[in-house]
Design a protein around this motif. Structure first.
Motif, PDB file in Angstrom:
ATOM      1  N   ASP A   1       8.445   5.849   5.860  1.00 21.93           N
ATOM      2  CA  ASP A   1       7.753   4.577   6.093  1.00 21.93           C
ATOM      3  C   ASP A   1       7.873   3.636   4.902  1.00 21.93           C
ATOM      4  O   ASP A   1       7.516   2.466   4.984  1.00 21.93           O
ATOM      5  CB  ASP A   1       6.268   4.817   6.372  1.00 21.93           C
ATOM      6  CG  ASP A   1       6.057   5.687   7.601  1.00 21.93           C
ATOM      7  OD1 ASP A   1       6.549   5.286   8.663  1.00 21.93           O
ATOM      8  OD2 ASP A   1       5.437   6.761   7.476  1.00 21.93           O
TER       9      ASP A   1
ATOM     10  N   ALA B   1      10.255   1.794   2.627  1.00 19.42           N
ATOM     11  CA  ALA B   1      11.656   1.393   2.510  1.00 19.42           C
ATOM     12  C   ALA B   1      11.978   1.014   1.071  1.00 19.42           C
ATOM     13  O   ALA B   1      11.110   0.505   0.356  1.00 19.42           O
ATOM     14  CB  ALA B   1      11.931   0.220   3.444  1.00 19.42           C
TER      15      ALA B   1
ATOM     16  N   GLY C   1       1.465  -6.173  -3.040  1.00 18.88           N
ATOM     17  CA  GLY C   1       2.188  -6.078  -1.769  1.00 18.88           C
ATOM     18  C   GLY C   1       3.516  -5.358  -1.818  1.00 18.88           C
ATOM     19  O   GLY C   1       4.306  -5.414  -0.873  1.00 18.88           O
ATOM     20  N   THR C   2       3.778  -4.629  -2.912  1.00 18.23           N
ATOM     21  CA  THR C   2       5.086  -3.982  -3.048  1.00 18.23           C
ATOM     22  C   THR C   2       5.095  -2.545  -2.541  1.00 18.23           C
ATOM     23  O   THR C   2       6.115  -1.865  -2.644  1.00 18.23           O
ATOM     24  CB  THR C   2       5.543  -3.998  -4.528  1.00 18.23           C
ATOM     25  OG1 THR C   2       4.451  -3.595  -5.352  1.00 18.23           O
ATOM     26  CG2 THR C   2       5.993  -5.396  -4.929  1.00 18.23           C
ATOM     27  N   GLY C   3       3.958  -2.054  -2.044  1.00 14.48           N
ATOM     28  CA  GLY C   3       3.962  -0.734  -1.420  1.00 14.48           C
ATOM     29  C   GLY C   3       3.330   0.371  -2.247  1.00 14.48           C
ATOM     30  O   GLY C   3       3.570   1.547  -1.994  1.00 14.48           O
ATOM     31  N   LYS C   4       2.478   0.009  -3.202  1.00 16.52           N
ATOM     32  CA  LYS C   4       1.858   1.036  -4.048  1.00 16.52           C
ATOM     33  C   LYS C   4       0.910   1.913  -3.225  1.00 16.52           C
ATOM     34  O   LYS C   4       0.953   3.141  -3.318  1.00 16.52           O
ATOM     35  CB  LYS C   4       1.118   0.370  -5.224  1.00 16.52           C
ATOM     36  CG  LYS C   4       2.062  -0.400  -6.143  1.00 16.52           C
ATOM     37  CD  LYS C   4       1.364  -1.025  -7.335  1.00 16.52           C
ATOM     38  CE  LYS C   4       0.444  -2.182  -6.980  1.00 16.52           C
ATOM     39  NZ  LYS C   4       1.134  -3.330  -6.358  1.00 16.52           N
ATOM     40  N   THR C   5       0.077   1.260  -2.424  1.00 17.12           N
ATOM     41  CA  THR C   5      -0.847   2.007  -1.569  1.00 17.12           C
ATOM     42  C   THR C   5      -0.073   2.857  -0.567  1.00 17.12           C
ATOM     43  O   THR C   5      -0.383   4.030  -0.341  1.00 17.12           O
ATOM     44  CB  THR C   5      -1.784   1.033  -0.823  1.00 17.12           C
ATOM     45  OG1 THR C   5      -2.420   0.200  -1.785  1.00 17.12           O
ATOM     46  CG2 THR C   5      -2.836   1.784  -0.022  1.00 17.12           C
ATOM     47  N   LEU C   6       0.948   2.227   0.003  1.00 18.97           N
ATOM     48  CA  LEU C   6       1.788   2.913   0.986  1.00 18.97           C
ATOM     49  C   LEU C   6       2.421   4.172   0.387  1.00 18.97           C
ATOM     50  O   LEU C   6       2.439   5.236   1.004  1.00 18.97           O
ATOM     51  CB  LEU C   6       2.876   1.927   1.435  1.00 18.97           C
ATOM     52  CG  LEU C   6       3.728   2.262   2.640  1.00 18.97           C
ATOM     53  CD1 LEU C   6       2.868   2.288   3.895  1.00 18.97           C
ATOM     54  CD2 LEU C   6       4.848   1.232   2.794  1.00 18.97           C
TER      55      LEU C   6
ATOM     56  N   ASP D   1      -7.196   2.048  -6.008  1.00 15.60           N
ATOM     57  CA  ASP D   1      -6.505   0.766  -5.988  1.00 15.60           C
ATOM     58  C   ASP D   1      -7.199  -0.162  -6.987  1.00 15.60           C
ATOM     59  O   ASP D   1      -8.388  -0.006  -7.241  1.00 15.60           O
ATOM     60  CB  ASP D   1      -6.595   0.196  -4.564  1.00 15.60           C
ATOM     61  CG  ASP D   1      -5.520  -0.851  -4.304  1.00 15.60           C
ATOM     62  OD1 ASP D   1      -4.675  -1.091  -5.189  1.00 15.60           O
ATOM     63  OD2 ASP D   1      -5.535  -1.427  -3.198  1.00 15.60           O
TER      64      ASP D   1
ATOM     65  N   HIS E   1      10.012  -2.706   9.727  1.00 16.54           N
ATOM     66  CA  HIS E   1       9.001  -3.519  10.417  1.00 16.54           C
ATOM     67  C   HIS E   1       9.522  -4.182  11.690  1.00 16.54           C
ATOM     68  O   HIS E   1       8.736  -4.680  12.501  1.00 16.54           O
ATOM     69  CB  HIS E   1       8.394  -4.526   9.441  1.00 16.54           C
ATOM     70  CG  HIS E   1       7.549  -3.854   8.398  1.00 16.54           C
ATOM     71  ND1 HIS E   1       6.272  -3.412   8.664  1.00 16.54           N
ATOM     72  CD2 HIS E   1       7.827  -3.472   7.124  1.00 16.54           C
ATOM     73  CE1 HIS E   1       5.789  -2.816   7.580  1.00 16.54           C
ATOM     74  NE2 HIS E   1       6.721  -2.842   6.632  1.00 16.54           N
TER      75      HIS E   1
ATOM     76  N   ALA F   1       4.922  -6.554   1.751  1.00 12.13           N
ATOM     77  CA  ALA F   1       3.799  -7.058   2.559  1.00 12.13           C
ATOM     78  C   ALA F   1       4.163  -8.400   3.186  1.00 12.13           C
ATOM     79  O   ALA F   1       3.833  -8.661   4.342  1.00 12.13           O
ATOM     80  CB  ALA F   1       2.549  -7.183   1.694  1.00 12.13           C
TER      81      ALA F   1
END
Ligand code: ATP
Length: 270
Positions: free
Chosen positions: A18, A20, A60-65, A116, A200, A225
């Motif tokens: 998930d 990328a 919005g670069t995908g840290k949480t993801l 976060d 996406h 994001a």
């Protein structure tokens, strides 16, 4: 009544597929997945499992993801909270909430704790102590440091924290045995943007033959994001125009709209 401080997810479905791009970050964090999957393999040889890693990069670069994907890959529980919630919502109880969080995570270990916006609690201490300082925040930070130190080498809880301001963090957080690893999560380059589009676009009903490289070329400076946002907006625009599939023009219109939004945001900041 006790307000909820943190989220606990026991069946995380997010995995590396998930996320990328971010090949370097994924490679670095794979080590943590290995520790969580099989802690004994490492501790049996006398090694100490790392306690924390800091994910550093723009919004919005995908840290949480990525943090979530670590939990999904290792199939361990994911405890998450936001540093700003701490400071804003739990006046007077921040430290005890930190204690609760670590207690729960240890009970379910191996587990991940994700914090976060760690900068909200983790800013260097004693900088704004004109008015007696922000004692609440400092107490919370001190408790976090205490918990990380007190883990014991086989508690098998790993703390991941995200920030876009590593420069303002208290140096004590980065000391050995705390967040002693930093993983950089940067804005995507053109090739990575194409890959993020692919992820996406997958759930959308769209025309055949959309050119991912073309879309990537139209979106310099966009975060993951922002790209997720473009894809959703394109679908809404297509629906508004009574189309049965999202087409290239819808994406271009969505990019326009998002660029407009980004410009406005930047104007307010500068
Ligand atoms: P912030 O610093 O603002 O909290 P963040 O770095 O934690 O941001 P996420 O919350 O992980 O960013 O990203 C938001 C959303 O953007 C994700 O849920 C996902 O939909 C999309 N996204 C961001 N980066 C990627 C990526 N590399 N691949 C796929 N999707 C992404």
């Amino acid at each position: 009544s006790k307000a909820r401080l943190f989220d606990e997810k026991n069946d995380v479905k997010t995995t590396f597929k998930d996320v990328a791009g971010l090949e370097g970050a994924k490679e670095e964090i794979q080590e943590i997945v290995e520790f969580l999957k099989n802690p004994e393999k490492f501790t049996n040889l006398g090694g100490k499992i790392p306690k924390g890693a800091l994910l550093v990069g723009p919004p919005g670069t995908g840290k949480t993801l990525l943090a979530k994907a670590v939990a999904g890959e290792a199939q361990v529980p994911f405890f998450s909270l936001s540093g700003s919630d701490f400071v804003e919502m739990f006046v007077g109880v921040g430290a005890s909430r930190v204690r609760d969080l670590f207690k729960q995570a240890k009970e379910k270990s191996p587990a991940i704790i994700f914090i976060d916006e760690i900068d909200a609690v983790g800013r260097a201490r004693g900088k704004n102590s004109m008015s007696g300082g922000n004692d609440e925040r400092e107490n919370t930070l001190n408790q976090l440091l205490t918990e990380m130190d007190g883990f014991g080498s086989n508690s098998n809880v790993i703390v991941l924290a995200a920030t876009n301001r590593a420069d303002v963090l208290d140096k004590a957080l980065m000391r050995a045995g705390r967040f002693d690893r930093q993983i950089f999560v940067d804005l995507p380059d053109i090739r990575e943007r194409a890959e993020i589009f692919k992820v996406h676009l997958a759930p959308l009903k769209k025309v055949e033959g959309l050119d991912l490289d073309f879309l990537a070329k139209q979106t310099p400076g966009f975060s993951g994001a922002d790209i997720a946002n473009v894809c959703n907006e394109a679908a809404l625009i297509a629906a508004r125009n009574n189309k049965t599939a999202v087409d290239k023009q819808d994406f271009l219109d969505a990019v326009d709209r998002i660029v407009g939004g980004l410009e406005k945001k930047n104007k307010i900041i500068t």
